[in-house]
Write a protein that holds these residues in place. Structure first.
Motif, mmCIF file in Angstrom:
data_model
loop_
_atom_site.group_PDB
_atom_site.id
_atom_site.type_symbol
_atom_site.label_atom_id
_atom_site.label_comp_id
_atom_site.label_asym_id
_atom_site.label_seq_id
_atom_site.Cartn_x
_atom_site.Cartn_y
_atom_site.Cartn_z
ATOM 1 N N ASN A 154 0.976 -1.183 -0.042
ATOM 2 C CA ASN A 154 0.029 -0.158 -0.186
ATOM 3 C C ASN A 154 1.268 1.110 -0.026
ATOM 4 O O ASN A 154 2.396 1.174 0.061
ATOM 5 C CB ASN A 154 -1.163 -0.428 1.186
ATOM 6 N N ARG A 155 0.030 2.246 0.439
ATOM 7 C CA ARG A 155 1.021 3.484 -0.591
ATOM 8 C C ARG A 155 1.329 4.180 1.333
ATOM 9 O O ARG A 155 2.425 5.040 1.054
ATOM 10 C CB ARG A 155 -0.246 4.435 -0.759
ATOM 11 N N LEU A 156 1.657 3.537 2.438
ATOM 12 C CA LEU A 156 2.589 3.876 3.396
ATOM 13 C C LEU A 156 3.477 2.326 3.731
ATOM 14 O O LEU A 156 3.771 2.574 4.619
ATOM 15 C CB LEU A 156 1.504 4.078 4.519
ATOM 16 N N GLY A 157 3.293 1.590 2.848
ATOM 17 C CA GLY A 157 4.586 0.414 2.773
ATOM 18 C C GLY A 157 4.591 -0.251 4.403
ATOM 19 O O GLY A 157 4.922 -1.114 4.515
ATOM 20 N N THR A 158 3.180 -0.498 4.959
ATOM 21 C CA THR A 158 2.261 -1.357 6.302
ATOM 22 C C THR A 158 1.822 -2.633 5.270
ATOM 23 O O THR A 158 1.507 -3.166 6.678
ATOM 24 C CB THR A 158 1.813 -0.081 6.722
ATOM 25 N N ALA A 159 1.246 -2.692 4.532
ATOM 26 C CA ALA A 159 0.496 -3.913 3.680
ATOM 27 C C ALA A 159 0.569 -3.982 3.088
ATOM 28 O O ALA A 159 0.767 -3.817 1.894
ATOM 29 C CB ALA A 159 -1.094 -3.616 4.590
ATOM 30 N N GLU A 160 0.189 -5.803 2.788
ATOM 31 C CA GLU A 160 0.004 -6.128 1.323
ATOM 32 C C GLU A 160 -1.433 -5.088 0.614
ATOM 33 O O GLU A 160 -2.855 -4.570 0.941
ATOM 34 C CB GLU A 160 -0.554 -7.403 1.516
ATOM 35 N N LEU A 161 -1.624 -5.091 -0.876
ATOM 36 C CA LEU A 161 -1.448 -4.445 -1.767
ATOM 37 C C LEU A 161 -2.043 -5.494 -2.952
ATOM 38 O O LEU A 161 -1.200 -5.394 -3.922
ATOM 39 C CB LEU A 161 -1.635 -3.082 -2.016
ATOM 40 N N ASN A 162 -3.232 -5.747 -3.495
ATOM 41 C CA ASN A 162 -3.315 -6.580 -4.750
ATOM 42 C C ASN A 162 -5.271 -6.195 -4.664
ATOM 43 O O ASN A 162 -5.656 -6.034 -3.828
ATOM 44 C CB ASN A 162 -3.274 -8.225 -4.399
#
Length: 431
Positions: free
Chosen positions: A249-257
């Motif tokens: 995600n945009r904050l680099g804290t979670a997976e994003l797909n």
């Protein structure tokens, strides 16, 4: 301003242009950089507020200067990257003329031995002659929107990702985000987190895990030399998906797909193919796109696992491997009625196109694209590009490539100088 002469003119003061100027300074060659806005213009003013650079502070490398802070793994914002560039320009005392747009570059006034091969015309009426010209405007000069955007009713607010800043900057109502690359997915993620009803029109992309078996994906890229896989789309886009992978995600804290977005309530719809008023025509491809992205994620995880086995490296076993959760992804109709779904805004995350119209026509192909070799060497003697892709690879466009790009171009310029003015001097010893 009258007429000037300098050995090398650089157009664009982003990271690539500043990198070339710094590399030339390292070897004692003169250059001037012209920038239509400010140093780091796009980083400072043409990114959304919450964007962070996924490759981290440590990827910021300029000739003679690497990131020198105390948090190399932190993700910098766009304004922070612009700040680094401006500090570099000041510390190196590079010659950069901000707010000085280039109107046109005229080419080839004499033979190969002449000092003047280019004449750069500025908007203020001045001209600068040079032996070398470095176009460092990259491939992100003009926001790109599909033609179908012109067929959408004027009551629908339309904006491009380059103009999007935050959820509060958009009118009330639901939002359609078009494009499932990094920008599209991160903006959709931010909007749904802000409580907006979000629709995402999907397109082909790759998904990579943000974190796996105790390390970030960028660490695994270094350990197992996966960087080429990351930046290369592949010649056959039917089997390999184009663009940089979405990997957090945009904050680099979670997976994003697509799976994580669907779990949050984002409605996935097919690729936009047409429009009439307030109704969009869609392709029936949501599930196919999701399956392709899931395959790309599985492939990189398999490479990491295989590398660990083959090399005997120790890493904790993953309780569950990251996946694109296809169970939460469903197909959608081939029509999207914007009014029915209370969609007041469309955010076009459909990329950018290059703009090299300032260059001599014989340096470009019939479509206006640069005639070049290896993403650097132009079709005219003394013409160079900084920040262009090399074939199917985006490696040369990234922050991590700035120092190498700059030093390669500086080396070529220095070789030209030595062979022209000091023929008995070894070029190997001087570069």
């Amino acid at each position: 301003m009258g007429n000037e002469y300098i050995e090398t003119v650089i157009v664009g003061a982003g990271q690539q242009g500043c990198g070339v100027a710094g590399a030339l300074q390292e070897i004692g060659r003169e250059a001037i950089v012209f920038e239509k806005g400010e140093v780091g213009q796009r980083w400072a003013h043409e990114r959304w507020d919450s964007l962070l650079v996924g490759s981290g502070n440590r990827s910021i490398r300029l000739p003679g200067w690497d990131y020198d802070g105390d948090d190399p793994f932190a993700l910098p914002s766009g304004p922070q990257v612009a700040g680094y560039l401006r500090r570099y320009v000041r510390a190196r005392n590079l010659t950069v003329r901000e707010r000085t747009p280039v109107q046109a570059v005229e080419g080839r006034f004499g033979g190969s031995d002449d000092d003047v091969r280019f004449r750069t015309r500025l908007h203020d009426g001045g001209t600068v002659e040079s032996r070398n010209l470095v176009a460092a405007v990259g491939g992100y000069a003009q926001p790109r929107k599909p033609i179908l955007s012109c067929d959408i009713d004027s009551t629908i607010h339309q904006t491009h990702s380059s103009d999007y800043r935050n959820p509060g900057s958009l009118p009330g109502g639901s939002v359609l985000v078009v494009g499932a690359g990094i920008s599209g997915q991160q903006i959709a993620d931010e909007l749904v987190d802000a409580g907006r009803r979000v629709f995402l029109s999907v397109g082909r992309h790759r998904a990579w895990p943000r974190h796996y078996r105790g390390r970030t994906i960028h660490e695994w890229m270094h350990v197992f030399s996966l960087y080429d896989d990351f930046v290369t789309a592949g010649a056959d886009h039917r089997s390999r998906l184009p663009g940089l992978p979405v990997c957090g995600n945009r904050l680099g804290t979670a997976e994003l797909n697509l799976g994580t977005l669907a779990e949050k309530g984002v409605v996935l719809v097919g690729s936009a193919r047409g429009a009439r008023g307030t109704v969009l025509t869609l392709e029936d491809n949501v599930i196919d796109i999701a399956e392709e992205s899931a395959l790309s994620l599985r492939e990189v995880i398999n490479k990491i696992d295989a590398g660990l086995r083959d090399r005997g490296f120790v890493a904790p076993e993953a309780a569950t491997a990251p996946v694109v959760n296809l169970d939460v992804i469903a197909g959608f109709d081939t029509r999207l009625d914007l009014v029915r779904h209370n969609i007041s805004t469309i955010v076009w995350c459909t990329g950018f196109r290059p703009d090299y119209r300032i260059l001599p026509a014989h340096a470009l192909d019939e479509n206006g694209a640069p005639l070049q070799k290896g993403g650097i060497l132009g079709a005219l003697p003394g013409l160079y590009y900084a920040g262009l892709p090399d074939g199917d690879s985006l490696a040369r466009t990234g922050l991590a490539a700035v120092a190498d790009n700059g030093r390669y171009i500086a080396g070529q310029i220095h070789i030209d100088h030595v062979m022209r003015s000091r023929p008995s001097t070894s070029v190997i010893a001087t570069v």
